[in-house]
Design an enzyme around this catalytic site. Structure first.
Site, mmCIF file in Angstrom:
data_model
loop_
_atom_site.group_PDB
_atom_site.id
_atom_site.type_symbol
_atom_site.label_atom_id
_atom_site.label_comp_id
_atom_site.label_asym_id
_atom_site.label_seq_id
_atom_site.Cartn_x
_atom_site.Cartn_y
_atom_site.Cartn_z
ATOM 1 N N LYS A 62 2.463 -8.009 0.921
ATOM 2 C CA LYS A 62 2.642 -9.083 -0.055
ATOM 3 C C LYS A 62 4.107 -9.301 -0.400
ATOM 4 C CE LYS A 62 -1.911 -8.435 -0.509
ATOM 5 N NZ LYS A 62 -2.669 -7.481 0.321
ATOM 6 N N ASP A 87 -2.488 3.870 -5.266
ATOM 7 C CA ASP A 87 -2.472 2.755 -4.329
ATOM 8 C C ASP A 87 -1.568 1.693 -4.940
ATOM 9 O OD1 ASP A 87 -2.911 0.805 -2.448
ATOM 10 O OD2 ASP A 87 -5.093 0.769 -2.658
ATOM 11 N N TRP A 109 -10.955 -2.275 -5.537
ATOM 12 C CA TRP A 109 -10.939 -2.948 -4.239
ATOM 13 C C TRP A 109 -12.058 -2.348 -3.390
ATOM 14 C CZ3 TRP A 109 -7.910 -1.108 0.429
ATOM 15 C CH2 TRP A 109 -7.875 -2.078 1.430
#
Length: 397
Positions: free
Chosen positions: A246, A211, A130
């Site tokens: 999410k 993460d 990311w």
């Protein structure tokens, strides 16, 4: 006074989303930004979340500042989800957890903490990762390096290359790891590979920073936390940045956490104190509303079960879109290999499309992907599946 300030080139994901919004073509499809959409191409409001929020709003009260480390009830539920209710580390009170502004806030607070107490360490991120990982840790003052992860030839993780590279990382350096649903590739390690990696990390004296932004979107809530729980069971100190954006569909509430697993309770107390100091320097304390909703859901057995069921259905829809795209592309282009789509997990897949092909999709078909070729499977729907498959099949050389 500000003539020397350079133009900001923009974030590749958010800038692409702005371009999509400005596109006036009918039938445009956004598969760039990382959000889960339902089959009507809308952000869902989860029933358990709506029920919890409605109940909270029926008894409005004062909104005092939260403690710097966040709401105790929220932090307790974060720990249960990440480490398991029966975690020995939790029972020993050796995990320090702070509520943060999303997963990005957790990475930022963690980066600041690490720079203060491990100033000579360097950070290692996977290639690819990311984009904000490099920006956040670089912004904290770290030298940021990359280790090999995804192989285009294998269409999966090159685990041998990853192990070889991490085997040369100096002791005390920080290694950033995606716990599940790797962003951007969707390619994850197997449980056995995680075990092998944990052994290497322990023997080399590395500091892992997990993460986990998509817990529940891979194989399940507990399954997606396997790597974290295994490393903890192996006695490896570590950090975890997590997010509820999410899996609760609460993107704008910015609900995240930073947890640090220490060797003992006194260390955890000291670490939590320094996390509070880092939060104070950044934004003083976190907001209340999203955390109250999440706590209300997770503390209520009926709402917790309802939320888990909804999350399972969301994961099932993503898998159906993944399998559907795979089947249609195979039918349209039997000369090409699309096995990566069913090997990968979570919201994203790495398509292998070139920058030119991605731009052609955008210009000719109003289909938006990142120029890396990352596609957000979770934004596909039954209505858009055939259109996307036909457009991809057309641009492939």
């Amino acid at each position: 006074m500000f003539e020397h300030v350079e133009t900001y080139p923009g974030d590749p994901i958010l800038t692409l989303n702005e371009t999509f919004i400005a596109d006036t073509r009918a039938g445009k499809i956004n598969l760039g930004i990382g959000v889960y959409l339902n089959d009507a191409s809308k952000l869902p409001v989860m029933r358990a979340v709506a029920e919890a929020e409605t109940a909270l709003l029926q008894s409005p009260g004062v909104r005092p500042y939260l403690p710097m480390e966040g709401a105790p009830a929220y932090r307790k539920q974060v720990q249960r989800l990440l480490f398991g209710a029966d975690s020995a580390a939790l029972a020993a009170k050796r995990i320090a957890t702070a509520q943060t502004l999303g997963g990005s806030g957790a990475l930022k607070v963690g980066g600041d903490f690490l720079k203060s107490y491990f100033p000579k360490a360097q950070v290692w991120i996977c290639d690819p990762t990311w984009d904000n990982h490099r920006a956040i840790f670089g912004g904290a003052g770290f030298t940021v390096n990359a280790y090999p992860y995804y192989s285009a030839a294998l269409q999966h993780v090159d685990f041998d290359a990853m192990l070889a590279a991490l085997g040369k990382v100096p002791a005390g350096d920080i290694v950033v790891l995606h716990a599940c649903c790797h962003n951007p590739t969707g390619a994850d390690l197997s449980e056995q590979q995680w075990r092998t990696l944990a052994t290497l990390v322990r023997e080399r004296g590395l500091l892992p920073f997990f993460d986990i932004a998509y817990q529940g979107f891979g194989a399940g809530l507990d399954e997606d936390a396997f790597a974290i729980r295994h490393f903890v069971a192996e006695g490896i100190p570590l950090l975890v940045a997590s997010s509820f954006s999410k899996n609760f569909s609460l993107y704008g509430e910015r609900c995240g956490s930073l947890s640090i697993v220490c060797d003992n309770a006194p260390e955890a107390d000291n670490v939590l104190g320094q996390l509070k100091a880092a939060v104070r320097r950044n934004y003083s304390n976190p907001p209340t509303h999203g955390a109250r909703i999440i706590s209300a859901v997770l503390e209520n057995p009926a709402l917790d079960a309802e939320w888990t069921g909804e999350l399972n259905a969301m994961r099932g829809r993503i898998q159906a879109m993944r399998e559907g795209l795979y089947a249609q592309l195979r039918a349209l282009r039997p000369d090409r290999n699309f096995d990566y789509l069913i090997k990968q997990t979570g919201m994203f897949s790495y398509t292998g499309l070139t920058v030119a092909q991605v731009r052609k999709l955008r210009e000719e078909s109003a289909i938006y992907l990142l120029e890396s070729g990352r596609i957000c499977i979770a934004a596909l729907t039954q209505a858009t599946l055939s259109t996307v498959a036909a457009a991809i099949a057309k641009v492939i050389d």
